[in-house]
Design a protein around this motif. Structure first.
Motif, PDB file in Angstrom:
ATOM      1  N   ASP B  35      12.139 -49.219 -59.286  1.00 39.96           N
ATOM      2  CA  ASP B  35      12.379 -47.944 -59.853  1.00 39.96           C
ATOM      3  C   ASP B  35      12.793 -47.039 -58.722  1.00 39.96           C
ATOM      4  O   ASP B  35      12.645 -47.234 -57.560  1.00 39.96           O
ATOM      5  CB  ASP B  35      10.981 -47.284 -60.170  1.00 39.96           C
ATOM      6  N   GLU B  36      13.723 -45.908 -59.222  1.00 40.93           N
ATOM      7  CA  GLU B  36      14.040 -44.602 -58.509  1.00 40.93           C
ATOM      8  C   GLU B  36      12.697 -43.842 -58.443  1.00 40.93           C
ATOM      9  O   GLU B  36      11.971 -43.718 -59.030  1.00 40.93           O
ATOM     10  CB  GLU B  36      15.040 -43.932 -59.302  1.00 40.93           C
ATOM     11  N   VAL B  37      12.542 -43.258 -57.334  1.00 40.57           N
ATOM     12  CA  VAL B  37      11.755 -42.229 -56.943  1.00 40.57           C
ATOM     13  C   VAL B  37      12.086 -40.797 -57.002  1.00 40.57           C
ATOM     14  O   VAL B  37      12.938 -40.579 -56.087  1.00 40.57           O
ATOM     15  CB  VAL B  37      11.095 -42.540 -55.710  1.00 40.57           C
ATOM     16  N   THR B  38      11.581 -40.079 -57.941  1.00 38.22           N
ATOM     17  CA  THR B  38      12.074 -38.621 -58.261  1.00 38.22           C
ATOM     18  C   THR B  38      10.946 -37.899 -57.792  1.00 38.22           C
ATOM     19  O   THR B  38       9.756 -38.128 -58.127  1.00 38.22           O
ATOM     20  CB  THR B  38      12.433 -38.468 -59.607  1.00 38.22           C
ATOM     21  N   VAL B  39      11.214 -36.873 -57.068  1.00 42.40           N
ATOM     22  CA  VAL B  39       9.987 -35.705 -56.655  1.00 42.40           C
ATOM     23  C   VAL B  39      10.401 -34.345 -57.307  1.00 42.40           C
ATOM     24  O   VAL B  39      11.715 -34.226 -56.979  1.00 42.40           O
ATOM     25  CB  VAL B  39       9.869 -35.823 -55.225  1.00 42.40           C
ATOM     26  N   ALA B  40       9.591 -33.836 -57.830  1.00 46.43           N
ATOM     27  CA  ALA B  40       9.799 -32.308 -58.336  1.00 46.43           C
ATOM     28  C   ALA B  40       9.232 -31.460 -57.248  1.00 46.43           C
ATOM     29  O   ALA B  40       7.948 -31.638 -57.074  1.00 46.43           O
ATOM     30  CB  ALA B  40       9.152 -32.272 -59.740  1.00 46.43           C
ATOM     31  N   LEU B  41       9.941 -30.546 -56.586  1.00 49.31           N
ATOM     32  CA  LEU B  41       9.310 -29.434 -55.881  1.00 49.31           C
ATOM     33  C   LEU B  41       9.631 -28.207 -56.478  1.00 49.31           C
ATOM     34  O   LEU B  41      10.470 -27.656 -56.788  1.00 49.31           O
ATOM     35  CB  LEU B  41      10.310 -29.660 -54.457  1.00 49.31           C
ATOM     36  N   GLN B  42       8.440 -27.517 -56.732  1.00 49.43           N
ATOM     37  CA  GLN B  42       8.228 -26.418 -57.576  1.00 49.43           C
ATOM     38  C   GLN B  42       7.898 -25.331 -56.923  1.00 49.43           C
ATOM     39  O   GLN B  42       6.812 -25.273 -55.998  1.00 49.43           O
ATOM     40  CB  GLN B  42       7.136 -26.731 -58.842  1.00 49.43           C
ATOM     41  N   SER B  43       8.814 -24.479 -56.778  1.00 50.27           N
ATOM     42  CA  SER B  43       8.546 -23.117 -55.863  1.00 50.27           C
ATOM     43  C   SER B  43       9.445 -22.102 -56.526  1.00 50.27           C
ATOM     44  O   SER B  43      10.172 -22.300 -57.267  1.00 50.27           O
ATOM     45  CB  SER B  43       8.615 -23.229 -54.561  1.00 50.27           C
ATOM     46  N   ASP B  44       9.390 -20.964 -55.960  1.00 49.73           N
ATOM     47  CA  ASP B  44      10.297 -19.656 -56.247  1.00 49.73           C
ATOM     48  C   ASP B  44      11.680 -20.246 -55.430  1.00 49.73           C
ATOM     49  O   ASP B  44      12.677 -19.772 -55.707  1.00 49.73           O
ATOM     50  CB  ASP B  44       9.601 -18.445 -55.701  1.00 49.73           C
ATOM     51  N   SER B  45      11.555 -20.888 -54.169  1.00 50.08           N
ATOM     52  CA  SER B  45      12.700 -21.212 -53.359  1.00 50.08           C
ATOM     53  C   SER B  45      12.603 -22.451 -52.645  1.00 50.08           C
ATOM     54  O   SER B  45      11.485 -22.590 -52.055  1.00 50.08           O
ATOM     55  CB  SER B  45      13.060 -20.100 -52.735  1.00 50.08           C
ATOM     56  N   ASP B  59      14.257 -40.619 -53.663  1.00 53.07           N
ATOM     57  CA  ASP B  59      15.703 -40.928 -53.942  1.00 53.07           C
ATOM     58  C   ASP B  59      16.317 -39.671 -54.668  1.00 53.07           C
ATOM     59  O   ASP B  59      17.481 -39.495 -54.265  1.00 53.07           O
ATOM     60  CB  ASP B  59      15.675 -42.137 -54.924  1.00 53.07           C
ATOM     61  N   ILE B  60      15.622 -39.169 -55.398  1.00 53.58           N
ATOM     62  CA  ILE B  60      16.040 -38.034 -56.094  1.00 53.58           C
ATOM     63  C   ILE B  60      15.092 -36.765 -55.746  1.00 53.58           C
ATOM     64  O   ILE B  60      13.898 -36.855 -56.076  1.00 53.58           O
ATOM     65  CB  ILE B  60      16.221 -37.948 -57.614  1.00 53.58           C
ATOM     66  N   VAL B  61      15.562 -35.446 -55.559  1.00 52.39           N
ATOM     67  CA  VAL B  61      14.773 -34.357 -55.320  1.00 52.39           C
ATOM     68  C   VAL B  61      15.203 -33.422 -56.485  1.00 52.39           C
ATOM     69  O   VAL B  61      16.264 -32.847 -56.674  1.00 52.39           O
ATOM     70  CB  VAL B  61      14.869 -33.655 -53.878  1.00 52.39           C
ATOM     71  N   LEU B  62      14.333 -32.768 -57.256  1.00 54.86           N
ATOM     72  CA  LEU B  62      14.580 -31.927 -58.137  1.00 54.86           C
ATOM     73  C   LEU B  62      13.955 -30.579 -57.635  1.00 54.86           C
ATOM     74  O   LEU B  62      12.885 -30.470 -57.497  1.00 54.86           O
ATOM     75  CB  LEU B  62      13.913 -32.143 -59.759  1.00 54.86           C
ATOM     76  N   LYS B  63      14.903 -29.546 -57.503  1.00 54.88           N
ATOM     77  CA  LYS B  63      14.539 -28.352 -57.148  1.00 54.88           C
ATOM     78  C   LYS B  63      14.174 -27.474 -58.273  1.00 54.88           C
ATOM     79  O   LYS B  63      14.857 -27.265 -58.946  1.00 54.88           O
ATOM     80  CB  LYS B  63      15.736 -27.553 -56.332  1.00 54.88           C
ATOM     81  N   VAL B  64      12.979 -27.090 -58.478  1.00 52.11           N
ATOM     82  CA  VAL B  64      12.353 -26.553 -59.642  1.00 52.11           C
ATOM     83  C   VAL B  64      11.884 -24.951 -59.273  1.00 52.11           C
ATOM     84  O   VAL B  64      11.101 -24.906 -58.685  1.00 52.11           O
ATOM     85  CB  VAL B  64      11.148 -27.204 -60.328  1.00 52.11           C
ATOM     86  N   GLU B  65      13.083 -24.250 -59.236  1.00 49.69           N
ATOM     87  CA  GLU B  65      12.745 -22.939 -58.804  1.00 49.69           C
ATOM     88  C   GLU B  65      12.621 -21.802 -59.955  1.00 49.69           C
ATOM     89  O   GLU B  65      13.496 -21.834 -60.732  1.00 49.69           O
ATOM     90  CB  GLU B  65      13.890 -22.567 -58.125  1.00 49.69           C
ATOM     91  N   GLN B  83       8.220 -29.790 -68.520  1.00 51.19           N
ATOM     92  CA  GLN B  83       9.601 -29.854 -68.708  1.00 51.19           C
ATOM     93  C   GLN B  83      10.139 -31.004 -67.884  1.00 51.19           C
ATOM     94  O   GLN B  83      11.105 -31.687 -68.391  1.00 51.19           O
ATOM     95  CB  GLN B  83       9.949 -28.390 -68.404  1.00 51.19           C
ATOM     96  N   VAL B  84       9.831 -31.150 -66.638  1.00 50.02           N
ATOM     97  CA  VAL B  84      10.454 -32.088 -65.722  1.00 50.02           C
ATOM     98  C   VAL B  84      10.212 -33.356 -66.273  1.00 50.02           C
ATOM     99  O   VAL B  84      10.901 -34.383 -66.591  1.00 50.02           O
ATOM    100  CB  VAL B  84      10.198 -31.997 -64.288  1.00 50.02           C
ATOM    101  N   CYS B  85       8.986 -33.730 -66.676  1.00 49.92           N
ATOM    102  CA  CYS B  85       8.437 -34.992 -67.139  1.00 49.92           C
ATOM    103  C   CYS B  85       9.101 -35.172 -68.467  1.00 49.92           C
ATOM    104  O   CYS B  85       9.472 -36.534 -68.834  1.00 49.92           O
ATOM    105  CB  CYS B  85       6.826 -34.854 -67.504  1.00 49.92           C
ATOM    106  N   ARG B  86       9.258 -34.226 -69.550  1.00 46.45           N
ATOM    107  CA  ARG B  86       9.907 -34.611 -70.696  1.00 46.45           C
ATOM    108  C   ARG B  86      11.604 -35.086 -70.420  1.00 46.45           C
ATOM    109  O   ARG B  86      12.004 -35.743 -71.168  1.00 46.45           O
ATOM    110  CB  ARG B  86       9.792 -33.640 -71.611  1.00 46.45           C
ATOM    111  N   ALA B  87      12.119 -34.389 -69.389  1.00 43.64           N
ATOM    112  CA  ALA B  87      13.502 -34.521 -69.280  1.00 43.64           C
ATOM    113  C   ALA B  87      13.704 -36.068 -68.278  1.00 43.64           C
ATOM    114  O   ALA B  87      14.329 -36.943 -68.824  1.00 43.64           O
ATOM    115  CB  ALA B  87      14.090 -33.704 -68.291  1.00 43.64           C
ATOM    116  N   VAL B  88      12.651 -36.149 -67.245  1.00 42.67           N
ATOM    117  CA  VAL B  88      13.128 -37.525 -66.549  1.00 42.67           C
ATOM    118  C   VAL B  88      12.470 -38.619 -67.228  1.00 42.67           C
ATOM    119  O   VAL B  88      12.905 -39.731 -67.131  1.00 42.67           O
ATOM    120  CB  VAL B  88      12.076 -37.493 -65.096  1.00 42.67           C
ATOM    121  N   ASP B  89      11.259 -38.629 -68.071  1.00 40.91           N
ATOM    122  CA  ASP B  89      10.730 -39.572 -68.913  1.00 40.91           C
ATOM    123  C   ASP B  89      10.191 -40.798 -68.105  1.00 40.91           C
ATOM    124  O   ASP B  89      10.699 -41.825 -68.205  1.00 40.91           O
ATOM    125  CB  ASP B  89      11.667 -40.066 -69.985  1.00 40.91           C
ATOM    126  N   PRO B  90       9.413 -40.435 -67.221  1.00 39.93           N
ATOM    127  CA  PRO B  90       9.088 -41.580 -66.036  1.00 39.93           C
ATOM    128  C   PRO B  90       8.142 -42.625 -66.551  1.00 39.93           C
ATOM    129  O   PRO B  90       7.322 -42.219 -67.572  1.00 39.93           O
ATOM    130  CB  PRO B  90       8.291 -40.731 -64.826  1.00 39.93           C
TER     131      PRO B  90
END
Lengths: 266, 330
Positions: B35-45, B59-65, B83-90
């Protein structure tokens, strides 16, 4: 002002059961009740009852204790009544015994709906058997109400808002929400009160309301587990304890320090 | 539905420690599943944390700002991660059992209809099914359970912090860093964090201390904690306590070690008058060496202890402290 509080409480194996009496039926994958040690109301749920009773004293409240399971021991489950809760509702049905967190939340949420009007649902932060800390969160999600966990203090304000101190390891957070809401209670809130003699007598006269799974509109298929228990066992410790002795206790203390130095630990 | 999605936590200094631990676990699972490893980083920046996450295994970093994600507002982080989870559907979502993750994980799972394995200390892939097998202590640590997920839906796994070692950062790793736009507004926050009050005990942090001295119910009252305090000072360590001692009001709850208190990992853990209830052991079982001073030779603590004295702490402790002081001064 008076509010309706529902406290969710679970009957669990006494967590003070000595390790020597703790047994597992590994085929059935369940913990066997230890002979002569009755179950108890989950400790954190008693903290939740205490929180409810404090609110009853400060803002006025009707306190209903709700439990889902089977094989209830009435003297055990009546303890919240003897502490001062107003009524007890038991969903007593083999169908709702040993549920996973998802199904437990479903059964509790349906029961709360059937109870009708409520302002505040209180739960213990987690149950001392499976330590999941999840069912309360599911109840809040299913009821669509705000959720605050790990309360060490709960205040209800005149405008229907609540202010909760949420216990963290290095202090606390202050969280505000509006009622109706669900709050889970931690032991930092304070020791649950002891039942008074009068409370015990009042509780003795009260009859719990008993529902079956179908009374809350649930069938076995609604309660199928999403999480499967593959294995349950008692961990084995491979540590051997080196006992340090001496001529007397004081000498043993001295020898312990010397041994720790020898082992380069101090 | 595939891939591993990590709920990455950030703190003011960069990635939160648990994020590296989750990425290490994700990489070990990905080695089996491809599998690919995606991490969601959630912050203002999100800044250099994105590259940091790649170096630690993403492998993939999602900047959730979003401004709203600057604080640990649970409702906002939950809404964003949903929202991230529904889009990535891991296939697998990994979170740490932190003040944020412990609430976000289960609530997310209830929203997407997934099951959760809580507080896991071992996680692997069943080679026959490709599904997760997770091990977690239950009954306060008196028993260990192994669980799997029914059906073929998403699997939410919440991991006990400090259980997995982060990988050594590898600056040569490459990964995709992407923006993940989220739609959030204030109405998502129904339980609002309005203040954080820090009550940090003086001296060394319990969680960081290499030596911890703890007292329990057997001490019988608040006074003996002064002796324990001076012993912990002498050793450059921190002072702990069992839940029973805290609930009795003998010492502040900020010292509580255990399942519902702090998890400590010292080289040396000295316990005095602690019986070793599983609830307590859950917070200290990763200690390298446990020392027990207890009157009851059958106390559970001796099962986990390396060294022990069966005796009355009133008599054992003063000579122990005195000898420690002599050894230090000599």
């Amino acid at each position: 002002m008076s509010i309706n509080i529902v406290v969710c409480a679970k009957q669990v194996v006494d967590p003070e059961t000595p390790a020597s009496a703790f047994r597992i039926d590994s085929d059935a994958k369940r913990v066997l009740p230890a002979a002569g040690i009755p179950p108890v109301v989950n400790g954190f749920d008693e903290n939740a009852v205490e929180a409810a009773l404090q609110l009853k004293e400060t803002v006025g409240a009707s306190v209903t204790v709700l439990s889902v399971g089977s094989g209830f021991v009435m003297d055990v489950m009546k303890k919240p009544l003897s502490m001062g809760a107003d009524q007890l509702v038991l969903v007593d049905d083999p169908l709702v015994a040993d549920l996973d967190s998802f199904a437990t939340a479903r059964a509790l949420a349906e029961s709360v709906k059937k109870l009708g009007e409520f302002d505040l649902v209180l739960c213990g932060r987690q149950a001392s058997d499976w330590d999941n800390a999840m069912a309360p969160l599911g109840v809040a999600e299913m009821l669509g109400i705000p959720c605050v966990t790990l309360a060490q203090k709960i205040e209800v304000e005149d405008d229907g808002g609540i202010v909760v101190q949420r216990a963290l390891t290095d202090g606390y957070e202050v969280v505000r929400a509006t009622l109706p809401a669900l709050v889970t209670v931690s032991n930092e809130l304070g020791e649950p009160r002891y039942p008074t003699l009068r409370g015990i007598m009042t509780a003795g006269r009260k009859r719990p309301t008993v529902w079956s799974a179908s009374d809350i509109g649930l069938r076995a298929s609604d309660l199928a587990p999403k999480l499967l228990l593959e294995d349950l066992f008692v961990p084995v410790s491979d540590r051997q304890c080196e006992l340090i002795g001496g001529e007397d206790d004081a000498d043993a203390g001295r020898n312990l320090a010397l041994r720790l130095r020898e082992a380069r630990l101090i | 539905m595939s891939g591993i999605l990590v709920f990455g936590e950030m703190n003011p200094d960069g990635l939160g420690g648990v994020t590296g631990e989750l990425l290490a676990l994700a990489r070990s699972l990905a080695a089996d599943t491809g599998d690919e490893v995606t991490v969601a980083l959630q912050s203002d920046s999100v800044g250099s944390e994105a590259e940091e996450a790649v170096a630690l295994g993403a492998d993939i970093v999602l900047k959730v700002e979003s401004e709203i994600l600057a604080e640990p507002q649970i409702d906002a982080h939950l809404a964003a991660f949903e929202q991230v989870c529904r889009a990535v559907d891991p296939g697998v979502a990994l979170l740490g059992r932190t003040p944020l993750g412990r609430d976000v994980g289960p609530r997310l799972a209830f929203r997407i209809g997934a099951a959760v394995a809580q507080d896991c200390v071992e996680v692997s892939v069943n080679p026959d099914t490709g599904r997760i097998l997770a091990t977690r202590p239950v009954y306060g640590g008196s028993a260990i359970s192994r669980v799997s997920f029914s059906g073929d839906g998403a699997q939410v796994v919440i991991v006990r912090p400090k259980t997995f070692e982060p990988l050594d950062p590898d600056a040569s790793r490459s990964g995709d860093v992407r923006d993940f736009p989220v739609t959030l507004d204030e109405s998502a926050i129904r339980a609002r964090l309005v203040d954080t009050v820090t009550q940090q005990a003086e001296g060394v942090r319990l969680e960081d201390a290499s030596i911890v001295v703890s007292g329990g119910r057997g001490l019988g009252g608040p006074e003996p904690f002064q002796q324990l305090q001076s012993l912990s000072h002498l050793l450059g360590g921190a002072l702990g306590a069992s839940r029973a001692a805290c609930d009795a009001g003998w010492i502040d709850h900020s010292h509580q070690v255990g399942l519902t208190g702090k998890t400590i990992t010292p080289d040396l853990y000295i316990t005095i008058g602690i019986s070793g209830a599983s609830q307590h052991m859950a917070g200290c079982s990763a200690s390298k060496n446990i020392v027990a001073i207890n009157r009851d030779e059958d106390a559970n603590i001796f099962k986990s202890a390396t060294f022990g004295v069966v005796g009355d702490w009133n008599r054992v402790l003063p000579s122990f402290i005195e000898t420690v002081r002599e050894l230090r001064d000599g």
